[in-house]
Design an enzyme around this catalytic site. Structure first.
Site, PDB file in Angstrom:
ATOM      1  N   TYR A 188       8.280   0.128  -1.432  1.00 22.96           N
ATOM      2  CA  TYR A 188       8.300   1.403  -0.709  1.00 22.96           C
ATOM      3  C   TYR A 188       7.028   2.208  -0.972  1.00 22.96           C
ATOM      4  O   TYR A 188       6.549   2.933  -0.089  1.00 22.96           O
ATOM      5  CB  TYR A 188       9.521   2.226  -1.130  1.00 22.96           C
ATOM      6  CG  TYR A 188       9.452   3.652  -0.628  1.00 22.96           C
ATOM      7  CD1 TYR A 188       9.786   3.961   0.680  1.00 22.96           C
ATOM      8  CD2 TYR A 188       9.002   4.690  -1.460  1.00 22.96           C
ATOM      9  CE1 TYR A 188       9.691   5.267   1.153  1.00 22.96           C
ATOM     10  CE2 TYR A 188       8.910   5.989  -0.996  1.00 22.96           C
ATOM     11  CZ  TYR A 188       9.258   6.271   0.315  1.00 22.96           C
ATOM     12  OH  TYR A 188       9.144   7.563   0.780  1.00 22.96           O
ATOM     13  N   TYR A 210      12.831  -4.967  -0.269  1.00 25.54           N
ATOM     14  CA  TYR A 210      11.867  -4.110  -0.974  1.00 25.54           C
ATOM     15  C   TYR A 210      12.578  -3.185  -1.950  1.00 25.54           C
ATOM     16  O   TYR A 210      13.745  -2.833  -1.777  1.00 25.54           O
ATOM     17  CB  TYR A 210      11.005  -3.304   0.002  1.00 25.54           C
ATOM     18  CG  TYR A 210      11.677  -2.133   0.672  1.00 25.54           C
ATOM     19  CD1 TYR A 210      11.638  -0.858   0.111  1.00 25.54           C
ATOM     20  CD2 TYR A 210      12.335  -2.281   1.895  1.00 25.54           C
ATOM     21  CE1 TYR A 210      12.231   0.227   0.732  1.00 25.54           C
ATOM     22  CE2 TYR A 210      12.930  -1.205   2.531  1.00 25.54           C
ATOM     23  CZ  TYR A 210      12.877   0.056   1.949  1.00 25.54           C
ATOM     24  OH  TYR A 210      13.473   1.123   2.571  1.00 25.54           O
ATOM     25  N   CYS A 211      11.842  -2.795  -2.994  1.00 27.04           N
ATOM     26  CA  CYS A 211      12.288  -1.776  -3.940  1.00 27.04           C
ATOM     27  C   CYS A 211      11.189  -0.724  -4.039  1.00 27.04           C
ATOM     28  O   CYS A 211      10.435  -0.520  -3.086  1.00 27.04           O
ATOM     29  CB  CYS A 211      12.650  -2.389  -5.299  1.00 27.04           C
ATOM     30  SG  CYS A 211      11.312  -3.290  -6.121  1.00 27.04           S
ATOM     31  N   TRP A 212      11.070  -0.049  -5.173  1.00 25.33           N
ATOM     32  CA  TRP A 212      10.093   1.042  -5.283  1.00 25.33           C
ATOM     33  C   TRP A 212       8.651   0.548  -5.169  1.00 25.33           C
ATOM     34  O   TRP A 212       7.861   1.063  -4.383  1.00 25.33           O
ATOM     35  CB  TRP A 212      10.314   1.793  -6.584  1.00 25.33           C
ATOM     36  CG  TRP A 212       9.180   2.694  -7.005  1.00 25.33           C
ATOM     37  CD1 TRP A 212       8.441   2.607  -8.134  1.00 25.33           C
ATOM     38  CD2 TRP A 212       8.653   3.814  -6.276  1.00 25.33           C
ATOM     39  NE1 TRP A 212       7.483   3.601  -8.176  1.00 25.33           N
ATOM     40  CE2 TRP A 212       7.592   4.350  -7.040  1.00 25.33           C
ATOM     41  CE3 TRP A 212       8.969   4.404  -5.059  1.00 25.33           C
ATOM     42  CZ2 TRP A 212       6.850   5.450  -6.620  1.00 25.33           C
ATOM     43  CZ3 TRP A 212       8.224   5.505  -4.641  1.00 25.33           C
ATOM     44  CH2 TRP A 212       7.185   6.020  -5.418  1.00 25.33           C
TER      45      TRP A 212
END
Length: 362
Positions: A121, A92-94
């Protein structure tokens, strides 16, 4: 690519959770248990973002792709060098965009069963905020009240050691709650990270059993306690923790001994009490620091500051104080454990009369 994207409720399906955001983003908050393998460093993300806004989105994307590819290659040779063929990571990223998408694509090309978290996130953070509105109401709270220095934190820790469910807000906030409560060499977490830890802790509790918690104000250092939790805690059953002045001073001298290691900083902190107590009183306290008159200083702080502050605030918040059970602690660690055991037995016997509390005896 759609079949590589999974929803938040599938977190438990994976061998490992990988946060590919920058180290600063990760430090601010992250999904519990996730490791950090950034595809852009803090500085690289700033560089790419600046280029995107001021030069050209195309040039920024090309630079970003080169940096991401280089960083993923580095991680493959270091962080992930020992992962087996059957490894199933969640990335996952932002907000589930290019950063996590890039790593997910490369990992699947290698042969790992990697998946990307839908919404990243941002989706996880939204779920934390939603749960903070509803989760606190699912528990009954037994609140340890009492004057500063009576040993409430010690009792809470002893109750946990005896098998009770204990919500230690000061541990989660890395702060003891008062003006002097900053911990040595341990900064407080971000508000986001505190809330993530709070949700994780509450989620691990049994809803059929009460949760012991220490009385706190709405702020612990710079951390705000969620309103939904405060409301439930303020309505909980209370246990008034007591200790003699002598033992209270001893407790405070143990908890705050580090303050005397930096006397000038300690004096500056006490100076913030000037408007409340006047220059003459604060100067006397500062002189006690210079004289290393530790017990005298904390005795005066108890009598002139902490006890009057408690008298002003406690009754207005905790509705169960008028029927509180009482528990007296001494400076002996074994006594604290014994008091915790006795308290659990007392609550078990009194359960029909105290809001239906049932606390199994360990």
């Amino acid at each position: 690519m759609k079949n590589l994207i999974v929803p938040l409720d599938r977190l438990g399906d994976f061998d490992e959770i990988v946060d590919v955001r920058t180290p600063l983003e990760y430090a601010d908050d992250h999904i519990p248990g996730a490791i950090n393998a950034p595809v852009l460093s803090n500085e690289e993300r700033v560089t790419v973002g600046t280029m995107y806004a001021q030069v050209s989105p195309f040039e920024a994307t090309r630079l970003g792709a080169a940096l991401v590819a280089r960083n993923i290659a580095e991680h493959l040779q270091t962080v992930f060098a020992d992962r087996p063929r059957s490894w199933k990571p969640l990335i996952y990223c932002w907000r589930g965009g290019k950063r996590s998408g890039s790593m997910t694509t490369w990992f699947n090309m290698i042969g790992w069963q990697a998946r990307q978290l839908d919404g990243g996130y941002k989706t996880y953070r939204r779920s934390v905020l939603d749960r903070l509105e509803t989760l606190p109401a699912q528990f009954r709270y037994v609140v340890l009240t009492g004057h500063t220095g009576t040993g409430k934190t010690r009792l809470l820790e002893a109750l946990a050691a005896e098998g009770a469910q204990a919500l230690d807000l000061e541990r989660l906030a890395a702060h003891r709650g008062s003006l002097l409560g900053a911990l040595p060499r341990q900064p407080q977490p971000s508000q986001k990270r505190f809330e993530t830890g709070l949700v994780a802790t509450l989620s691990g509790f049994d809803r059929a059993r009460p949760v012991f918690v220490e009385a706190e104000s709405s702020r612990i250092g710079r951390i705000s306690v969620p309103a939904a939790l405060l409301e439930r805690v303020h309505g909980g059953d209370c246990i008034e923790v007591r200790a003699s002045i002598r033992d209270r001073v001893a407790f405070l001298l143990q908890d705050y001994a580090h303050l005397f290691d930096e006397p000038e900083g300690f004096k500056q902190t006490l100076a913030r009490y000037t408007l409340l107590h006047g220059k003459k009183v604060v100067q006397r306290w500062q002189d006690m620091i210079d004289a290393d008159a530790r017990a005298q200083l904390f005795t005066e702080l108890i009598e002139l500051h902490y006890d009057p502050a408690y008298a002003r605030s406690s009754g207005a918040h905790f509705r169960g104080l008028d029927r509180a059970l009482r528990c007296t602690l001494t400076g002996d660690a074994d006594d604290c454990r014994a008091q915790a055991r006795e308290l659990l037995r007392t609550l078990d016997e009194a359960a029909p009369r105290i809001s239906g509390i049932t606390v199994p005896t360990p």
